[in-house]
Motif scaffolding. Structure first.
Motif, PDB file in Angstrom:
ATOM      1  N   VAL A 147      39.689  45.607  51.859  1.00  0.00           N
ATOM      2  CA  VAL A 147      40.164  44.767  50.751  1.00  0.00           C
ATOM      3  C   VAL A 147      39.001  44.595  49.768  1.00  0.00           C
ATOM      4  N   GLY A 148      39.134  45.187  48.582  1.00  0.00           N
ATOM      5  CA  GLY A 148      38.059  45.108  47.575  1.00  0.00           C
ATOM      6  C   GLY A 148      37.427  46.469  47.362  1.00  0.00           C
ATOM      7  N   SER A 149      37.384  46.881  46.091  1.00  0.00           N
ATOM      8  CA  SER A 149      36.912  48.238  45.787  1.00  0.00           C
ATOM      9  C   SER A 149      35.570  48.242  45.071  1.00  0.00           C
ATOM     10  N   GLY A 150      34.723  47.227  45.331  1.00  0.00           N
ATOM     11  CA  GLY A 150      33.374  47.233  44.759  1.00  0.00           C
ATOM     12  C   GLY A 150      32.435  48.050  45.637  1.00  0.00           C
ATOM     13  N   TYR A 151      31.145  47.787  45.492  1.00  0.00           N
ATOM     14  CA  TYR A 151      30.159  48.555  46.268  1.00  0.00           C
ATOM     15  C   TYR A 151      30.342  48.349  47.765  1.00  0.00           C
ATOM     16  N   VAL A 184      42.204  48.813  49.063  1.00  0.00           N
ATOM     17  CA  VAL A 184      43.131  48.195  48.102  1.00  0.00           C
ATOM     18  C   VAL A 184      42.380  47.179  47.244  1.00  0.00           C
ATOM     19  N   ASP A 185      42.804  47.064  45.993  1.00  0.00           N
ATOM     20  CA  ASP A 185      42.183  46.094  45.081  1.00  0.00           C
ATOM     21  C   ASP A 185      43.265  45.503  44.194  1.00  0.00           C
ATOM     22  N   ARG A 186      43.134  44.219  43.904  1.00  0.00           N
ATOM     23  CA  ARG A 186      44.182  43.564  43.109  1.00  0.00           C
ATOM     24  C   ARG A 186      44.126  43.989  41.642  1.00  0.00           C
ATOM     25  N   GLU A 187      42.973  44.527  41.208  1.00  0.00           N
ATOM     26  CA  GLU A 187      42.836  45.040  39.839  1.00  0.00           C
ATOM     27  C   GLU A 187      42.640  46.557  39.911  1.00  0.00           C
ATOM     28  N   ASP A 188      42.322  47.186  38.773  1.00  0.00           N
ATOM     29  CA  ASP A 188      41.931  48.593  38.834  1.00  0.00           C
ATOM     30  C   ASP A 188      40.595  48.670  39.577  1.00  0.00           C
ATOM     31  N   ALA A 207      24.051  43.427  36.054  1.00  0.00           N
ATOM     32  CA  ALA A 207      22.924  43.859  35.214  1.00  0.00           C
ATOM     33  C   ALA A 207      22.249  45.122  35.734  1.00  0.00           C
ATOM     34  N   GLY A 208      22.544  45.495  36.974  1.00  0.00           N
ATOM     35  CA  GLY A 208      21.971  46.729  37.507  1.00  0.00           C
ATOM     36  C   GLY A 208      20.531  46.607  37.970  1.00  0.00           C
ATOM     37  N   PHE A 209      20.041  45.377  38.205  1.00  0.00           N
ATOM     38  CA  PHE A 209      18.688  45.193  38.732  1.00  0.00           C
ATOM     39  C   PHE A 209      18.720  45.498  40.229  1.00  0.00           C
ATOM     40  N   LEU A 210      17.744  46.248  40.688  1.00  0.00           N
ATOM     41  CA  LEU A 210      17.661  46.535  42.123  1.00  0.00           C
ATOM     42  C   LEU A 210      16.440  45.823  42.674  1.00  0.00           C
ATOM     43  N   ASP A 215      47.425  43.469  45.473  1.00  0.00           N
ATOM     44  CA  ASP A 215      46.812  42.186  45.845  1.00  0.00           C
ATOM     45  C   ASP A 215      47.137  41.885  47.310  1.00  0.00           C
ATOM     46  N   VAL A 216      46.130  41.678  48.111  1.00  0.00           N
ATOM     47  CA  VAL A 216      46.380  41.345  49.519  1.00  0.00           C
ATOM     48  C   VAL A 216      46.752  39.871  49.617  1.00  0.00           C
ATOM     49  N   THR A 217      47.936  39.625  50.166  1.00  0.00           N
ATOM     50  CA  THR A 217      48.437  38.252  50.229  1.00  0.00           C
ATOM     51  C   THR A 217      48.317  37.665  51.633  1.00  0.00           C
ATOM     52  N   TYR A 243      35.168  37.407  44.005  1.00  0.00           N
ATOM     53  CA  TYR A 243      36.571  37.463  43.562  1.00  0.00           C
ATOM     54  C   TYR A 243      37.542  37.095  44.687  1.00  0.00           C
ATOM     55  N   THR A 244      37.023  36.581  45.791  1.00  0.00           N
ATOM     56  CA  THR A 244      37.849  36.256  46.948  1.00  0.00           C
ATOM     57  C   THR A 244      38.966  35.279  46.559  1.00  0.00           C
ATOM     58  N   THR A 245      40.190  35.671  46.828  1.00  0.00           N
ATOM     59  CA  THR A 245      41.321  34.827  46.399  1.00  0.00           C
ATOM     60  C   THR A 245      41.636  33.756  47.451  1.00  0.00           C
ATOM     61  N   TYR A 278      27.036  35.535  32.875  1.00  0.00           N
ATOM     62  CA  TYR A 278      27.296  35.963  31.498  1.00  0.00           C
ATOM     63  C   TYR A 278      26.264  36.988  31.063  1.00  0.00           C
ATOM     64  N   MET A 279      26.731  37.988  30.312  1.00  0.00           N
ATOM     65  CA  MET A 279      25.795  38.991  29.796  1.00  0.00           C
ATOM     66  C   MET A 279      26.153  39.382  28.369  1.00  0.00           C
ATOM     67  N   ALA A 280      25.185  39.981  27.693  1.00  0.00           N
ATOM     68  CA  ALA A 280      25.412  40.480  26.331  1.00  0.00           C
ATOM     69  C   ALA A 280      24.575  41.727  26.108  1.00  0.00           C
ATOM     70  N   PHE A 282      23.737  36.932  43.945  1.00  0.00           N
ATOM     71  CA  PHE A 282      23.196  37.636  42.771  1.00  0.00           C
ATOM     72  C   PHE A 282      22.408  38.904  43.126  1.00  0.00           C
ATOM     73  N   ALA A 283      22.469  39.353  44.383  1.00  0.00           N
ATOM     74  CA  ALA A 283      21.693  40.550  44.760  1.00  0.00           C
ATOM     75  C   ALA A 283      22.607  41.601  45.369  1.00  0.00           C
ATOM     76  N   GLY A 284      23.837  41.701  44.851  1.00  0.00           N
ATOM     77  CA  GLY A 284      24.850  42.499  45.546  1.00  0.00           C
ATOM     78  C   GLY A 284      24.815  43.996  45.289  1.00  0.00           C
ATOM     79  N   VAL A 285      24.042  44.460  44.309  1.00  0.00           N
ATOM     80  CA  VAL A 285      24.017  45.906  44.109  1.00  0.00           C
ATOM     81  C   VAL A 285      23.354  46.548  45.337  1.00  0.00           C
ATOM     82  N   THR A 286      22.207  46.032  45.705  1.00  0.00           N
ATOM     83  CA  THR A 286      21.564  46.560  46.918  1.00  0.00           C
ATOM     84  C   THR A 286      22.246  46.026  48.176  1.00  0.00           C
TER      85      THR A 286
HETATM   86  C1  LIG Z   1      26.932  39.103  35.200  1.00  0.00           C
HETATM   87  C2  LIG Z   1      26.466  39.544  36.562  1.00  0.00           C
HETATM   88  C3  LIG Z   1      25.201  40.128  36.697  1.00  0.00           C
HETATM   89  C4  LIG Z   1      24.765  40.535  37.964  1.00  0.00           C
HETATM   90  N1  LIG Z   1      23.572  41.195  38.058  1.00  0.00           N
HETATM   91  C5  LIG Z   1      23.171  41.700  39.256  1.00  0.00           C
HETATM   92  C6  LIG Z   1      21.996  42.474  39.336  1.00  0.00           C
HETATM   93  O1  LIG Z   1      21.337  42.750  38.344  1.00  0.00           O
HETATM   94  N2  LIG Z   1      21.631  42.942  40.560  1.00  0.00           N
HETATM   95  C7  LIG Z   1      22.370  42.682  41.696  1.00  0.00           C
HETATM   96  O2  LIG Z   1      21.978  43.129  42.775  1.00  0.00           O
HETATM   97  N3  LIG Z   1      23.526  41.959  41.631  1.00  0.00           N
HETATM   98  C8  LIG Z   1      23.939  41.486  40.437  1.00  0.00           C
HETATM   99  N4  LIG Z   1      25.121  40.800  40.347  1.00  0.00           N
HETATM  100  C9  LIG Z   1      25.922  40.605  41.579  1.00  0.00           C
HETATM  101  C10 LIG Z   1      26.632  41.889  41.992  1.00  0.00           C
HETATM  102  O3  LIG Z   1      27.279  42.482  40.895  1.00  0.00           O
HETATM  103  C11 LIG Z   1      27.664  41.595  43.090  1.00  0.00           C
HETATM  104  O4  LIG Z   1      27.033  40.884  44.123  1.00  0.00           O
HETATM  105  C12 LIG Z   1      28.266  42.872  43.644  1.00  0.00           C
HETATM  106  O5  LIG Z   1      28.877  43.618  42.634  1.00  0.00           O
HETATM  107  C13 LIG Z   1      29.276  42.541  44.728  1.00  0.00           C
HETATM  108  O6  LIG Z   1      29.916  43.736  45.101  1.00  0.00           O
HETATM  109  P1  LIG Z   1      31.216  43.688  45.978  1.00  0.00           P
HETATM  110  O7  LIG Z   1      31.646  45.068  46.200  1.00  0.00           O
HETATM  111  O8  LIG Z   1      30.962  42.899  47.219  1.00  0.00           O
HETATM  112  O9  LIG Z   1      32.251  42.845  45.115  1.00  0.00           O
HETATM  113  P2  LIG Z   1      32.948  43.149  43.713  1.00  0.00           P
HETATM  114  O10 LIG Z   1      32.375  44.340  43.045  1.00  0.00           O
HETATM  115  O11 LIG Z   1      32.970  41.886  42.943  1.00  0.00           O
HETATM  116  O12 LIG Z   1      34.427  43.568  44.151  1.00  0.00           O
HETATM  117  C14 LIG Z   1      35.287  42.661  44.790  1.00  0.00           C
HETATM  118  C15 LIG Z   1      36.709  43.167  44.552  1.00  0.00           C
HETATM  119  O13 LIG Z   1      37.618  42.464  45.405  1.00  0.00           O
HETATM  120  C16 LIG Z   1      38.876  42.460  44.750  1.00  0.00           C
HETATM  121  N5  LIG Z   1      39.723  41.447  45.383  1.00  0.00           N
HETATM  122  C17 LIG Z   1      39.515  40.118  45.494  1.00  0.00           C
HETATM  123  N6  LIG Z   1      40.519  39.516  46.159  1.00  0.00           N
HETATM  124  C18 LIG Z   1      41.416  40.488  46.484  1.00  0.00           C
HETATM  125  C19 LIG Z   1      42.669  40.506  47.148  1.00  0.00           C
HETATM  126  N7  LIG Z   1      43.212  39.387  47.631  1.00  0.00           N
HETATM  127  N8  LIG Z   1      43.324  41.688  47.288  1.00  0.00           N
HETATM  128  C20 LIG Z   1      42.780  42.840  46.809  1.00  0.00           C
HETATM  129  N9  LIG Z   1      41.597  42.869  46.158  1.00  0.00           N
HETATM  130  C21 LIG Z   1      40.912  41.733  45.996  1.00  0.00           C
HETATM  131  C22 LIG Z   1      38.518  42.157  43.309  1.00  0.00           C
HETATM  132  O14 LIG Z   1      39.541  42.534  42.414  1.00  0.00           O
HETATM  133  C23 LIG Z   1      37.223  42.967  43.133  1.00  0.00           C
HETATM  134  O15 LIG Z   1      37.453  44.212  42.515  1.00  0.00           O
HETATM  135  C24 LIG Z   1      25.589  40.359  39.112  1.00  0.00           C
HETATM  136  C25 LIG Z   1      26.854  39.800  38.965  1.00  0.00           C
HETATM  137  C26 LIG Z   1      27.303  39.399  37.715  1.00  0.00           C
HETATM  138  C27 LIG Z   1      28.671  38.806  37.571  1.00  0.00           C
END
Ligand SMILES: Cc1cc2nc3c(=O)[nH]c(=O)nc-3n(C[C@H](O)[C@H](O)[C@H](O)COP(=O)(O)OP(=O)(O)OC[C@H]3O[C@@H](n4cnc5c(N)ncnc54)[C@H](O)[C@@H]3O)c2cc1C
Length: 447
Positions: A42-46, A65-69, A79-82, A216-218, A250-252, A268-270, A377-381
Motif C-alpha cells: 500500500v503506497g507507491s513511494g520509495y 496500490v496507491d490512492r493517487e497516480d 527536496a532531494g537532500f540525501l 484507495d485501500v479501505t 499520506y496515511t489515511t 513547503y517548497m519553491a 524528513f529523511a525519507g529519501v534515504t
Molecule cells: C516538501 C518536502 C521536502 C522534503 N525533503 C526531503 C529531503 O530533502 N530529503 C529527505 O530524505 N526527505 C525529504 N522529505 C521527506 C520524504 O519525501 C518522505 O519521507 C518520503 O518521500 C517518504 O516516502 P514513502 O514512500 O514512505 O511515502 P510517499 O512517497 O509519501 O508515498 C506514500 C503513498 O501512499 C499513498 N497512500 C496513502 N494512503 C493510502 C491508501 N489508503 N491506499 C492507497 N495508497 C495510499 C499515497 O497516495 C502516497 O502516494 C521531504 C518531504 C516534503 C513534503
C-alpha cells in the motif's frame, strides 16, 4: 485571502513541484486487480517500490496500490537532500540510550545513505545523484557550538568527515550573512526526486510488479487460509499472504493502527525562475545543499538540471494557497539570499512528511502485516533503506535486521491521526529556536 503579487511570482507560476516539469506522475496501467497476490504493497513511494522490487526479483507476485497516480505522494515533492541525520541528534541519543545504541543508529543511517548511492549506480538510474556535500548554517553562536560538539562526536565514534566553517567564511558556501558560521559535510549528496522515483517505477515494471494507481485501500482484514489478508480497495478486493503499509505522511484514517502512529506535517517548497549561471555559482559556489540548525529548518539547493535555486521552509505553517506560500517563501529567500530579492518564483508546492512521537523511523510487523514509515524528513534515504529491509524480513533474510525494528512504534492516548497540536508544536519550536537563534529568518518565523 492573499492575491497574486507579480513582483515576486512569475505570471505563469505553477502550483506544482518543479520536479514535475520533467517527471510528472502519470496514470498507471488500467485493469482489474488480480484475486490474489503474494504481497500487496500500500503506497507507491520509495518505501513501497524498494520493497516491491526486491520481493518481485525474489520471485514473489507483488501488487502495489496507491490512492493517487504512482509517485504523487512525497516521493516526487521532496527536496532531494540525501543525509544521515535524524531529528534526534547523536549526542541526544547517546545521553538518552547510551553510546552503543547511538552509534548503532547512526551507523545504519550512514549505511542507508551509502547503499542508496550504490543502488542508484548499479541500477543505472539517471537522477542526478551527486556527492557535492552539505552546508549546515548555524543560526546562533550557541547553535554553532552545539553543531561542533555533535559533529566532533560523530567523527570520533563513526569516523564520518566534516569541517567547521567560521562566520567569516560562510560566503564561500552560500551568499548570505545570516549564519553564525556552520559546517560542511563534504560527502553528503542530493538527487532529482522525480527521476529517482521514475527509475524505481521502471525497474519495478520490468521485474513484473503490478502497479495500480487510483486504488484507495479501505481495509485490511485478517482471514483464514494461506492468503491470510483480504485487502479491500475502491477498485475491488484482493487477498494476500503479506501486506506492507508504506504510506508515511499520506496515511489515511482508515489505516487506523498506522494513522495513530504517524504525525503528518506539511512541507513547503519553491523554485526560482531560471537565473544566469554565474548568479547560481555566486549563491552556492560548490553546489552543496544547505540547511540550518533550527528545529524548523529552512533549506536551499541548486536545481540539478537547470539554473534555478530551490528552497523550502515554514513547515506546518498552515498555508493552503499558492500565493500565501509564495509570499512566505519569497520573504525567506529575500532575507537569506539578498542577491535574489528581485527574482521571481516560478513554482511553489507542498507535500506531507511524517513525524513520530519518538522522532524515530519505524519498520517492522509480524504475522504478515508489515510497515515502514515515520522518517521525520529523511525519507529519501530512510524510505529506500527500510523498504528494502522490510522486503528482506518478509523473505526471512537475516540481513533484514535493523535497529529501526527494535523499539515499539509509539502512539499517544486519544491520537487518531489528526495532529490538532501541530500549530502549537511548531510555534513552540519557533519560540525555542528563536530563544537561541539570532538570524532575521528566526524573527520572521516568530511572527
Ligand atoms: C516538501 C518536502 C521536502 C522534503 N525533503 C526531503 C529531503 O530533502 N530529503 C529527505 O530524505 N526527505 C525529504 N522529505 C521527506 C520524504 O519525501 C518522505 O519521507 C518520503 O518521500 C517518504 O516516502 P514513502 O514512500 O514512505 O511515502 P510517499 O512517497 O509519501 O508515498 C506514500 C503513498 O501512499 C499513498 N497512500 C496513502 N494512503 C493510502 C491508501 N489508503 N491506499 C492507497 N495508497 C495510499 C499515497 O497516495 C502516497 O502516494 C521531504 C518531504 C516534503 C513534503
Amino acid at each position: 485571502m492573499i492575491s497574486p503579487d507579480h513582483s515576486i511570482t512569475a505570471e505563469n507560476m505553477r502550483f506544482a513541484p518543479y520536479w514535475w516539469d520533467a517527471a510528472c506522475p502519470s496514470a498507471s496501467e488500467n485493469g482489474p486487480l488480480p484475486p490474489v497476490a503474494d504481497v500487496v504493497v500500500v503506497g507507491s513511494g520509495y518505501t513501497g517500490l524498494r520493497a516491491a522490487l526486491l520481493l518481485a526479483r525474489a520471485g514473489r507476485q507483488v501488487v502495489v496500490v496507491d490512492r493517487e497516480d504512482p509517485g504523487s505522494g512525497a516521493a516526487r515533492r521532496n527536496a532531494g537532500f540525501l543525509g544521515r541525520v535524524l531529528k534526534k541528534s547523536f549526542l541526544g541519543l547517546r545521553n538518552s540510550r547510551g553510546l552503543e545504541h547511538a552509534t548503532h543508529v547512526y551507523r545504519e543511517l550512514d549505511q542507508a545513505y551509502q547503499t542508496l548511492m550504490v543502488f542508484i549506480a548499479e541500477e543505472e538510474i539517471d537522477c542526478f545523484a551527486a556527492r557535492d556535500g552539505r552546508f549546515i548554517g548555524a543560526t546562533s553562536p550557541a547553535h554553532y557550538e552545539l553543531l561542533a560538539r555533535e559533529l566532533e562526536a560523530v567523527n570520533k565514534h563513526l569516523g564520518l568527515p566534516y569541517a567547521m566553517v567560521g562566520r567569516h567564511e560562510v560566503r564561500k558556501e552560500l551568499a548570505t550573512d545570516i549564519y553564525h558560521g556552520g559546517a560542511t559535510i563534504p560527502d553528503l549528496g542530493s538527487l532529482h526526486p522525480g527521476f529517482y522515483h521514475q527509475g524505481l517505477l521502471e525497474r519495478n515494471a520490468a521485474a513484473g510488479v503490478m502497479i495500480r494507481g487510483q486504488t484507495d485501500v479501505t481495509g485490511i482484514v485478517r482471514q483464514n487460509g494461506p492468503y491470510r489478508f483480504l485487502v479491500t480497495t475502491t477498485a475491488g478486493n484482493l487477498a494476500a499472504r503479506d501486506v506492507i503499509v508504506a504510506t508515511n505522511g499520506y496515511t489515511t484514517a482508515r489505516l487506523g493502527w498506522w494513522s495513530r502512529r504517524v504525525i503528518p506535517f506539511q512541507g513547503y517548497m519553491a523554485a526560482t525562475e531560471e537565473l544566469a549561471p554565474e548568479l547560481v555559482r555566486k549563491i552556492i559556489p560548490h553546489r552543496r545543499v544547505v540547511i540550518d540548525t533550527d528545529t524548523n529548518i529552512d533549506f536551499f539547493r541548486p536545481a540539478p538540471d537547470s539554473n534555478r535555486i530551490l528552497l523550502g521552509g515554514a513547515t506546518a505553517g498552515g498555508m493552503q494557497s499558492a500565493d500565501e506560500i509564495a509570499l512566505k517563501l519569497h520573504a525567506i529567500m529575500a532575507l537569506a539570499l539578498p542577491d535574489l530579492r528581485q527574482v521571481k518564483l516560478s513554482h511553489v508546492w507542498t507535500g506531507f512528511c511524517a513525524g513520530t512521537f519518538d522522532l524515530m523511523p519505524h519498520a517492522g510487523g509480524r504475522d504478515g502485516l508489515w510497515h515502514a514509515m515515520g522518517y521525520n524528513f529523511a525519507g529519501v534515504t530512510m524510505g529506500s533503506y527500510l523498504g528494502h529491509k522490510i522486503a528482506q524480513q518478509i523473505l526471512g533474510d537475516p540481513e533484514g535486521r535493523t535497529v529501526f525494528s527494535q523499539d515499539p512504534f509509539p502512539t499517544m492516548p486519544f491520537y487518531r491521526g489528526k495532529p490538532w497540536f501541530m500549530p502549537a508544536a511548531m510555534k513552540y519550536f519557533d519560540w525555542k529556536d528563536g530563544k537561541t537563534a539570532r538570524t532575521p529568518l528566526d524573527r520572521l518565523k516568530a511572527h
